[in-house]
Design a protein around this motif. Structure first.
Motif, PDB file in Angstrom:
ATOM      1  N   TRP A 206       0.756  -1.102   0.010  1.00 37.56           N
ATOM      2  CA  TRP A 206       0.098   0.158   0.040  1.00 37.56           C
ATOM      3  C   TRP A 206       0.924   0.994   0.032  1.00 37.56           C
ATOM      4  N   TYR A 207       2.049   1.204   0.679  1.00 33.98           N
ATOM      5  CA  TYR A 207       2.981   2.417   0.825  1.00 33.98           C
ATOM      6  C   TYR A 207       3.592   2.497  -0.377  1.00 33.98           C
ATOM      7  N   HIS A 208       3.690   1.658  -1.496  1.00 30.92           N
ATOM      8  CA  HIS A 208       4.092   2.055  -2.814  1.00 30.92           C
ATOM      9  C   HIS A 208       3.304   3.051  -3.447  1.00 30.92           C
ATOM     10  N   TYR A 209       2.064   2.906  -3.316  1.00 31.17           N
ATOM     11  CA  TYR A 209       1.035   3.841  -3.900  1.00 31.17           C
ATOM     12  C   TYR A 209       1.182   5.074  -3.122  1.00 31.17           C
ATOM     13  N   MET A 210       1.245   5.148  -1.733  1.00 33.53           N
ATOM     14  CA  MET A 210       1.379   6.284  -1.004  1.00 33.53           C
ATOM     15  C   MET A 210       2.473   6.895  -1.034  1.00 33.53           C
ATOM     16  N   SER A 211       3.611   6.293  -1.715  1.00 32.34           N
ATOM     17  CA  SER A 211       5.011   7.232  -1.785  1.00 32.34           C
ATOM     18  C   SER A 211       4.737   8.042  -3.207  1.00 32.34           C
ATOM     19  N   ARG A 212       3.917   7.456  -3.969  1.00 29.94           N
ATOM     20  CA  ARG A 212       3.791   8.367  -5.339  1.00 29.94           C
ATOM     21  C   ARG A 212       2.562   8.265  -5.953  1.00 29.94           C
ATOM     22  N   PRO A 213       1.491   9.200  -5.077  1.00 32.44           N
ATOM     23  CA  PRO A 213       0.044   9.368  -5.228  1.00 32.44           C
ATOM     24  C   PRO A 213       0.001  10.233  -6.357  1.00 32.44           C
ATOM     25  N   GLU A 214      -1.464  10.400  -6.737  1.00 31.74           N
ATOM     26  CA  GLU A 214      -1.803  11.258  -7.684  1.00 31.74           C
ATOM     27  C   GLU A 214      -1.011  12.636  -7.827  1.00 31.74           C
ATOM     28  N   PHE A 215      -0.760  13.394  -6.815  1.00 36.82           N
ATOM     29  CA  PHE A 215      -0.301  14.695  -7.128  1.00 36.82           C
ATOM     30  C   PHE A 215       1.271  14.428  -7.435  1.00 36.82           C
ATOM     31  N   VAL A 216       1.908  13.226  -7.078  1.00 32.92           N
ATOM     32  CA  VAL A 216       3.369  13.299  -7.235  1.00 32.92           C
ATOM     33  C   VAL A 216       3.533  13.086  -8.919  1.00 32.92           C
ATOM     34  N   GLU A 217       2.738  12.441  -9.625  1.00 32.11           N
ATOM     35  CA  GLU A 217       2.429  12.010 -10.828  1.00 32.11           C
ATOM     36  C   GLU A 217       2.087  13.310 -11.613  1.00 32.11           C
ATOM     37  N   ALA A 218       1.093  13.882 -11.127  1.00 30.13           N
ATOM     38  CA  ALA A 218       0.447  15.092 -11.618  1.00 30.13           C
ATOM     39  C   ALA A 218       1.364  16.290 -11.922  1.00 30.13           C
ATOM     40  N   GLU A 219       2.229  16.540 -11.037  1.00 29.36           N
ATOM     41  CA  GLU A 219       3.211  17.517 -11.091  1.00 29.36           C
ATOM     42  C   GLU A 219       4.158  17.485 -12.091  1.00 29.36           C
ATOM     43  N   ALA A 220       4.729  16.166 -12.266  1.00 28.76           N
ATOM     44  CA  ALA A 220       5.589  15.887 -13.282  1.00 28.76           C
ATOM     45  C   ALA A 220       4.750  15.912 -14.970  1.00 28.76           C
ATOM     46  N   ASP A 221       3.950  15.484 -14.835  1.00 23.91           N
ATOM     47  CA  ASP A 221       2.800  15.871 -16.028  1.00 23.91           C
ATOM     48  C   ASP A 221       2.703  17.223 -16.446  1.00 23.91           C
ATOM     49  N   LYS A 222       2.438  17.885 -15.445  1.00 21.63           N
ATOM     50  CA  LYS A 222       2.353  19.444 -15.610  1.00 21.63           C
ATOM     51  C   LYS A 222       3.799  20.063 -16.073  1.00 21.63           C
ATOM     52  N   ARG A 223       4.621  19.687 -15.531  1.00 22.71           N
ATOM     53  CA  ARG A 223       6.066  20.342 -15.872  1.00 22.71           C
ATOM     54  C   ARG A 223       6.498  19.967 -17.153  1.00 22.71           C
ATOM     55  N   ALA A 224       6.164  18.500 -17.724  1.00 25.19           N
ATOM     56  CA  ALA A 224       6.676  18.084 -19.098  1.00 25.19           C
ATOM     57  C   ALA A 224       5.948  18.899 -20.104  1.00 25.19           C
TER      58      ALA A 224
END
Length: 457
Positions: A206-224
């Motif tokens: 479960w903490y694999h997900y919690m270490s990289r939840p939605e906002f962690v991916e979203a920030e990089a999407d927006k930056r790219a």
């Protein structure tokens, strides 16, 4: 004429109609209401759908990662692809320090060519950008490899490209017609959150997900996407899994920018709840599956066209290797299987009425061919193109199990998933490579596909 497929309902991205298909020397040479066979092999597709073979534009076969190698060899992975109606596979060739782009691709081709059961191409992962590598991009495009990938993560593993590297490659892509794809997650946040959970003794999947939840991916999407917009270059976001990312892609596309997004079947079917299961470690991949809100946004993105392609990120590991992390999620090799499941799953969802069959062909076949520059050969049922053809039985009920898959992996995350309709025949360049559950192809049949993309300048 070598082969005539008669009486089937042909489904392309744009049309659905009944016709016969004539094949000679691996090519579609005729499509008509009625074709005389003149002694050719005849397949009666009455009551069946006839589709172009799928293109899986994102796989990691025989890939060294996390102290091991992904479980499917090129033979096993392309065999499984054929049995799921996928007739072209794009694999990632990982640049080693000091190696060139074409050198990297040729080294992988030595492994792939004797094993490949269907046609294939490569994206090259750039992990060691030097001036001479930047200069080689144009030569690689001319060689037939016009697509490259950078990781915005895996800093500790030495794979990460910083924003400067990404922008240099984006600028070069604008000059050469190449396409840059990115794995978008924020590595610093992942490392920080991971360290915190480990200190707190929170080590389950479960903490694999919690270490990289939605906002962690979203920030990089927006930056790219920000860099691509600023430089006015195309960009391709691989395995998009979060709602904010979908929204950012939509905004950019609505403004007229050439932004492509790919998602994967695992994000469309499973949510982060799988990480609470006893076998949750089997579902560990990066980015991880997200919540229901993101899943709904992904389906909507497919319907609106803001998500351009479906691919698998096929990178499975054996149960014993996944078990390395049963007490520490950071030790679980990242990756799931899907190469045999993508097309059947998406077609089943169409058969259930969730989306149209035409949309499935669009995102699983036509769009990958167009975006990655092989649409002269692949992606649709058209006279002159390769006879990569799937016969689909919409009445065939199928339950996925490890026992009826064709991979080398000893489990499947898709175990027990029930599908409505299933492929019953797959032709690769006119050759029957799968029929009624049995693989009929051979290693070495697959050809390397040289691709072309347009220059923007």
């Amino acid at each position: 004429m070598d082969l005539v497929i008669k009486n089937g309902v042909i489904i392309t991205a744009e049309e659905t109609y009944k016709a016969d298909i004539g094949v000679k020397n691996g090519k579609i040479i005729e499509i008509a209401d009625r074709i005389e066979d003149h002694g050719a092999e005849v397949v009666n597709a009455e009551g069946k759908y006839v589709l172009p073979g799928a293109i899986d534009a994102h796989t990691h076969l025989q890939m060294p990662f996390g102290g091991t190698v992904s479980a499917d060899s090129y033979e096993a992975g392309t065999r499984a692809a054929a049995c799921g109606g996928t007739t072209t596979v794009f694999d990632f060739a990982l640049q080693q320090k000091g190696h060139g782009i074409i050198q990297t691709a040729k080294e992988r081709d030595k492994l792939c060519a004797p094993q490949a059961c269907v046609d294939y191409a490569f994206h090259v992962v750039i992990s060691d950008l030097r001036p001479e590598i930047l200069d080689e991009v144009e030569s690689a495009v001319d060689y037939g490899i016009p697509s490259f990938k950078v990781y915005m993560v895996y800093k500790k593993e030495g794979l990460m490209a910083d924003d400067g590297v990404l922008c240099q490659l984006l600028q070069k892509s604008k000059e050469t017609g190449a396409l840059i794809s990115v794995h978008a997650e924020n590595p610093d946040l992942i490392d920080l959150r991971t360290e915190t959970y480990l200190k707190e003794g929170k080590t389950s999947a479960w903490y694999h997900y919690m270490s990289r939840p939605e906002f962690v991916e979203a920030e990089a999407d927006k930056r790219a996407i920000h860099w691509a917009k600023s430089l006015n270059t195309p960009i391709y976001i691989v395995h998009l899994a979060n709602k904010e990312g979908v929204e950012e892609v939509k905004r950019a596309r609505d403004m007229g920018f050439e932004i492509y997004a790919e998602t994967c079947p695992q994000y469309l079917h499973f949510t982060n709840e799988v990480y609470k299961r006893e076998d949750g470690r089997n579902f560990v991949c990066s980015p991880p599956m997200k919540g229901e809100e993101s899943q709904e946004a992904l389906w909507m993105g497919i319907k609106t066209g803001d998500i351009s392609t479906i691919a698998t990120d096929h990178c499975p590991f054996q149960t014993s290797e996944k078990d390395w992390g049963k007490d520490d999620f950071t030790k679980i090799p990242n990756g799931c299987m899907g190469i045999e499941n993508m097309y059947p799953y998406m077609l089943s969802e169409a058969n259930k009425g969730r989306i149209s069959f035409n949309k499935v062909v669009e995102v699983c076949s036509l769009n990958p061919a167009k975006i990655f520059g092989c649409d002269e050969l692949k992606g649709s049922i058209v006279v002159g193109k390769d006879a990569d053809i799937v016969i689909y039985d919409p009445e065939k009920n199928f339950t996925i199990s490890k026992n009826n898959m064709h991979s080398d992996v000893d489990y499947t995350i898709w175990e027990g998933v029930k599908l409505k309709g299933y492929p019953i025949m797959t032709f690769s360049r006119g050759k029957l490579v799968f029929e009624d559950g049995e693989f009929l192809g051979q290693p070495g049949w697959g050809k390397f596909i040289k691709r072309k993309r347009k220059k923007l300048l």
